[in-house]
Design an enzyme around this catalytic site. Structure first.
Site, PDB file in Angstrom:
ATOM      1  N   LYS A   1       0.840  -1.207   0.000  1.00 40.05           N
ATOM      2  CA  LYS A   1       0.000   0.000   0.000  1.00 40.05           C
ATOM      3  C   LYS A   1       0.872   1.253   0.000  1.00 40.05           C
ATOM      4  CE  LYS A   1      -1.654   1.569   4.110  1.00 40.05           C
ATOM      5  NZ  LYS A   1      -1.276   2.958   4.414  1.00 40.05           N
ATOM      6  N   ASN A   2       1.855   1.282   0.884  1.00 39.41           N
ATOM      7  CA  ASN A   2       2.633   2.514   1.053  1.00 39.41           C
ATOM      8  C   ASN A   2       3.635   2.743  -0.082  1.00 39.41           C
ATOM      9  OD1 ASN A   2       1.174   3.064   3.281  1.00 39.41           O
ATOM     10  ND2 ASN A   2       2.779   2.591   4.774  1.00 39.41           N
TER      11      ASN A   2
ATOM     12  N   ARG B   1      -4.436  11.012   4.886  1.00 38.45           N
ATOM     13  CA  ARG B   1      -3.316  11.953   4.944  1.00 38.45           C
ATOM     14  C   ARG B   1      -2.328  11.771   3.801  1.00 38.45           C
ATOM     15  NH1 ARG B   1       0.086  12.913   7.538  1.00 38.45           N
ATOM     16  NH2 ARG B   1      -0.069  14.908   8.554  1.00 38.45           N
TER      17      ARG B   1
ATOM     18  N   CYS C   1      -4.029  12.777  13.267  1.00 36.69           N
ATOM     19  CA  CYS C   1      -4.801  11.545  13.149  1.00 36.69           C
ATOM     20  C   CYS C   1      -4.572  10.720  14.405  1.00 36.69           C
ATOM     21  CB  CYS C   1      -4.430  10.775  11.890  1.00 36.69           C
ATOM     22  SG  CYS C   1      -2.821  10.008  11.972  1.00 36.69           S
TER      23      CYS C   1
ATOM     24  N   ARG D   1       1.463  14.645  13.205  1.00 33.63           N
ATOM     25  CA  ARG D   1       1.889  14.428  11.825  1.00 33.63           C
ATOM     26  C   ARG D   1       1.977  15.723  10.994  1.00 33.63           C
ATOM     27  NH1 ARG D   1      -0.646   9.001   9.559  1.00 33.63           N
ATOM     28  NH2 ARG D   1       1.276   9.091   8.372  1.00 33.63           N
ATOM     29  N   PRO D   2       2.925  16.597  11.355  1.00 31.59           N
ATOM     30  CA  PRO D   2       3.099  17.849  10.597  1.00 31.59           C
ATOM     31  C   PRO D   2       3.671  17.581   9.195  1.00 31.59           C
ATOM     32  CG  PRO D   2       4.865  17.592  12.202  1.00 31.59           C
ATOM     33  CD  PRO D   2       3.921  16.448  12.433  1.00 31.59           C
TER      34      PRO D   2
ATOM     35  N   ASP E   1       5.742  20.157   7.804  1.00 35.93           N
ATOM     36  CA  ASP E   1       6.670  21.281   7.651  1.00 35.93           C
ATOM     37  C   ASP E   1       7.888  20.927   6.792  1.00 35.93           C
ATOM     38  OD1 ASP E   1       7.118  19.567   9.940  1.00 35.93           O
ATOM     39  OD2 ASP E   1       8.788  20.860  10.482  1.00 35.93           O
TER      40      ASP E   1
ATOM     41  N   ASP F   1       5.248   0.765  11.852  1.00 37.06           N
ATOM     42  CA  ASP F   1       4.008   0.138  11.388  1.00 37.06           C
ATOM     43  C   ASP F   1       3.847  -1.304  11.865  1.00 37.06           C
ATOM     44  OD1 ASP F   1       3.339   2.474  10.143  1.00 37.06           O
ATOM     45  OD2 ASP F   1       3.947   1.838   8.130  1.00 37.06           O
TER      46      ASP F   1
ATOM     47  N   ILE G   1       9.119   7.119  16.376  1.00 42.56           N
ATOM     48  CA  ILE G   1       8.647   7.818  15.169  1.00 42.56           C
ATOM     49  C   ILE G   1       7.368   8.602  15.482  1.00 42.56           C
ATOM     50  CG2 ILE G   1       7.952   7.576  12.741  1.00 42.56           C
ATOM     51  CD1 ILE G   1      10.752   6.584  13.162  1.00 42.56           C
TER      52      ILE G   1
ATOM     53  N   ARG H   1      -8.375  -0.562   5.383  1.00 46.07           N
ATOM     54  CA  ARG H   1      -7.554   0.445   4.702  1.00 46.07           C
ATOM     55  C   ARG H   1      -6.236  -0.152   4.236  1.00 46.07           C
ATOM     56  NH1 ARG H   1      -7.569   6.250   7.525  1.00 46.07           N
ATOM     57  NH2 ARG H   1      -6.403   6.557   5.609  1.00 46.07           N
TER      58      ARG H   1
HETATM   59  N1  EPU Z   1       7.506  14.651  10.454  1.00 42.24           N
HETATM   60  C1  EPU Z   1       7.697  15.966  10.746  1.00 42.24           C
HETATM   61  N2  EPU Z   1       7.513  16.885   9.737  1.00 42.24           N
HETATM   62  C2  EPU Z   1       7.183  16.514   8.478  1.00 42.24           C
HETATM   63  C3  EPU Z   1       6.986  15.155   8.195  1.00 42.24           C
HETATM   64  C4  EPU Z   1       7.157  14.235   9.212  1.00 42.24           C
HETATM   65  O1  EPU Z   1       8.013  16.332  11.870  1.00 42.24           O
HETATM   66  O2  EPU Z   1       7.052  17.401   7.620  1.00 42.24           O
HETATM   67  C5  EPU Z   1       7.694  13.650  11.506  1.00 42.24           C
HETATM   68  C6  EPU Z   1       6.435  12.857  11.811  1.00 42.24           C
HETATM   69  O3  EPU Z   1       5.583  13.536  12.702  1.00 42.24           O
HETATM   70  C7  EPU Z   1       7.021  11.589  12.373  1.00 42.24           C
HETATM   71  C8  EPU Z   1       8.284  11.395  11.536  1.00 42.24           C
HETATM   72  O4  EPU Z   1       8.605  12.677  11.027  1.00 42.24           O
HETATM   73  O5  EPU Z   1       7.393  11.798  13.707  1.00 42.24           O
HETATM   74  C9  EPU Z   1       8.168  10.410  10.406  1.00 42.24           C
HETATM   75  O6  EPU Z   1       6.970  10.616   9.671  1.00 42.24           O
HETATM   76  P1  EPU Z   1       6.889  10.355   8.111  1.00 42.24           P
HETATM   77  O7  EPU Z   1       6.768  11.644   7.407  1.00 42.24           O
HETATM   78  O8  EPU Z   1       8.002   9.455   7.694  1.00 42.24           O
HETATM   79  O9  EPU Z   1       5.492   9.580   7.987  1.00 42.24           O
HETATM   80  P2  EPU Z   1       4.556   9.614   6.707  1.00 42.24           P
HETATM   81  O10 EPU Z   1       5.379   9.747   5.508  1.00 42.24           O
HETATM   82  O11 EPU Z   1       3.455  10.577   6.915  1.00 42.24           O
HETATM   83  C10 EPU Z   1       4.606   7.058   6.193  1.00 42.24           C
HETATM   84  C11 EPU Z   1       3.616   5.931   6.132  1.00 42.24           C
HETATM   85  C12 EPU Z   1       3.146   5.567   7.535  1.00 42.24           C
HETATM   86  C13 EPU Z   1       4.382   5.190   8.358  1.00 42.24           C
HETATM   87  C14 EPU Z   1       5.398   6.333   8.343  1.00 42.24           C
HETATM   88  C15 EPU Z   1       6.693   5.992   9.050  1.00 42.24           C
HETATM   89  C16 EPU Z   1       2.531   6.134   3.998  1.00 42.24           C
HETATM   90  C17 EPU Z   1       1.288   6.406   3.235  1.00 42.24           C
HETATM   91  N3  EPU Z   1       2.471   6.302   5.322  1.00 42.24           N
HETATM   92  O12 EPU Z   1       3.906   8.155   6.768  1.00 42.24           O
HETATM   93  O13 EPU Z   1       2.312   4.430   7.397  1.00 42.24           O
HETATM   94  O14 EPU Z   1       3.999   4.910   9.681  1.00 42.24           O
HETATM   95  O15 EPU Z   1       5.725   6.670   6.981  1.00 42.24           O
HETATM   96  O16 EPU Z   1       7.287   4.883   8.494  1.00 42.24           O
HETATM   97  O17 EPU Z   1       3.521   5.725   3.422  1.00 42.24           O
HETATM   98  C18 EPU Z   1       0.556   2.977   7.979  1.00 42.24           C
HETATM   99  O18 EPU Z   1       0.737   2.394   6.895  1.00 42.24           O
HETATM  100  O19 EPU Z   1      -0.170   2.500   8.899  1.00 42.24           O
HETATM  101  C19 EPU Z   1       1.219   4.258   8.217  1.00 42.24           C
HETATM  102  C20 EPU Z   1       0.817   5.114   9.143  1.00 42.24           C
END
Ligand code: EPU
Length: 422
Positions: free
Chosen positions: A22-23, A93, A117, A122-123, A125, A309, A331, A401
């Site tokens: 999925k991801n 998201r 969520c 989950r910012p 920035d 995950d 994370i 999902r």
């Molecule tokens: N973060 C920031 N700022 C940003 C982006 C992220 O501070 O601009 C922080 C987040 O708050 C978190 C960390 O950085 O503490 C890592 O977050 P990341 O951005 O890597 O998460 P994501 O890309 O939003 C994806 C997966 C998630 C998975 C995370 C971590 C997808 C669609 N989602 O989310 O998958 O947990 O990476 O590996 O690929 C799931 O499948 O259940 C799921 C939540």
């Protein structure tokens, strides 16, 4: 609303095949925006998140349909509405990863700012910082991120790390914008997750010039245009890990097909140290959990560390361990919605800040429990298969999902899961 009635304890035995990731699929679907024309994605799971993302692409102007053979066909010839609407972004998201490709293709986009969520704030920035570095002008207007690159995007050296390490979708967004930027971009502290490597490989197949794939330093030589592709997404390592825990928690034995163990070494190492046997087999592995479940200390980290995950599923497993374990979430420090629910099933878990102290119990006892997010609900299903009695999991739309027809795939292995609509 659907619920699961899960009768336990059961012992799973047999063979199961892991679906496409999925991801990995979601950002690759977004990548098709970059090249006008018809792309075909193979091994795409039938999940509600994939359908919602398809709907989002349709709103942009794309045509999305499933072929007779299950392939996902995306025609991105026309993109006439480069807007990520609040109604879709609030449901998923991951929609944020259209931002980079829309900016690169259309020069202007508006995407609803995602909220928090169940697993935390989950910012985004870092996504925005990276796109600004490429020359985009970005501002917030009525809850929407407006991004403009009227003079075009320009390659740059960008450090993309944050206080929690790299960002998966942030890397995806900046990478997708950079492939069409003028000149060379270096993304330092890029996410190394296999899903990002898969996206980069897919982009290269579309004509991009990315090197350093799978490492924290991606180098991108911008190109004028990309072309549509036919691409098969990688197997879902999180689904594979969930099946591994299913074998272990039910003291069963599963042959898991379509699983890349090399993407899962942290998980394999942890399971082995808990006493689970994992052997490589043709196209996957055989996982057996005959002996007692040991104890373990788990800290979630960006890849190649232990994946967040799978944190909830491993917490369910360690709840039945022979002693004390510690699970630390580095994370998403608030990703512990499953803890209280597992305690309703007679687990002995204590949350201490971003950690859980697990005192292993001899058995779990069925209870009505509520799914709160995708991986937490997987943990409850796993616990339900090991617990004595009939566990009722409500809000199973969360599990739909990310796991395709999970009960139809677990029941032939010996699980007793009934889906009911109430
Ligand atoms: N973060 C920031 N700022 C940003 C982006 C992220 O501070 O601009 C922080 C987040 O708050 C978190 C960390 O950085 O503490 C890592 O977050 P990341 O951005 O890597 O998460 P994501 O890309 O939003 C994806 C997966 C998630 C998975 C995370 C971590 C997808 C669609 N989602 O989310 O998958 O947990 O990476 O590996 O690929 C799931 O499948 O259940 C799921 C939540």
């Amino acid at each position: 609303m659907d619920i699961f009635k899960i009768e336990g304890p059961t012992r799973l035995c047999g063979s199961v095949t892991v679906n496409g990731s999925k991801n990995a699929t979601l950002p690759i679907m977004a990548a098709t925006i970059l090249a006008g024309g018809k792309s075909v994605l193979k091994s795409v799971p039938h999940l509600s998140d994939i359908s919602i993302f398809g709907q989002l692409l349709c709103e942009l102007g794309c045509k999305v349909r499933r072929g007779d053979n299950g392939d996902l066909c995306i025609d991105s010839t026309v993109i006439d509405n480069p807007v990520g609407d609040y109604e879709i972004v609030r449901r998923m998201r991951a929609s944020i990863c259209i931002l980079g490709p829309l900016l690169a293709r259309c020069g202007r986009t508006r995407v609803s700012m995602p909220g928090g969520c169940a697993i935390g704030d989950r910012p985004v920035d870092i996504h925005l910082r990276g796109l600004r570095e490429l020359g985009a002008k970005i501002y917030l207007e009525n809850g929407y991120i407006v991004a403009e690159a009227n003079g075009g995007l320009r390659g740059k050296e960008i450090f993309l790390g944050g206080s929690f390490g790299s960002t998966v979708l942030g890397t995806a967004n900046v990478l997708m914008a950079a492939v069409l930027a003028k000149g060379k971009t270096i993304i330092e502290s890029a996410a190394c997750e296999p899903e990002i490597a898969d996206l980069a490989n897919c982009l290269n197949a579309m004509g991009a010039r990315i090197s350093g794939i799978g490492s924290p330093r991606l180098t991108i030589e911008g190109v004028e245009e990309l072309h549509p592709i036919e691409y098969r997404v990688i197997p879902d390592r999180i689904e594979a890990g969930t099946f591994m825990v299913a074998a272990a928690i039910t003291k069963g034995q599963l042959h898991i097909n379509n699983c890349r163990l090399d993407d899962m070494m942290a998980v394999v190492d942890k399971l082995r140290s808990i006493g689970v046997t994992i052997d490589r087999a043709d196209g996957g592995c055989v996982v057996a959990g005959a002996g007692p479940i040991g104890t373990g200390h788990i800290t979630t980290q960006p890849y190649p560390g232990f994946p967040t995950d799978l944190q909830a599923q491993f917490t369910a497993l360690l709840a039945l361990g022979s002693g004390n374990s510690v699970v630390i979430e580095k994370i998403f420090p608030d990703r512990f919605m499953h803890v209280a629910e597992l305690n309703r099933m007679a687990a002995d878990l204590r949350k201490e800040g971003p950690a859980v102290i697990v005192a292993g119990v001899k058995k779990l006892i069925a209870a009505p429990v509520m799914a709160s997010d995708l991986r937490a609900s997987a943990a409850l299903v796993l616990a339900g298969m090991a617990a004595e009695g009939t566990t009722i999991v409500s809000r199973v739309y969360h599990i739909d999902r990310g796991y395709e027809k999970i009960e139809e795939r677990l029941n032939p292995l010996g699980a007793k899961i009934i889906r009911e609509n109430i």
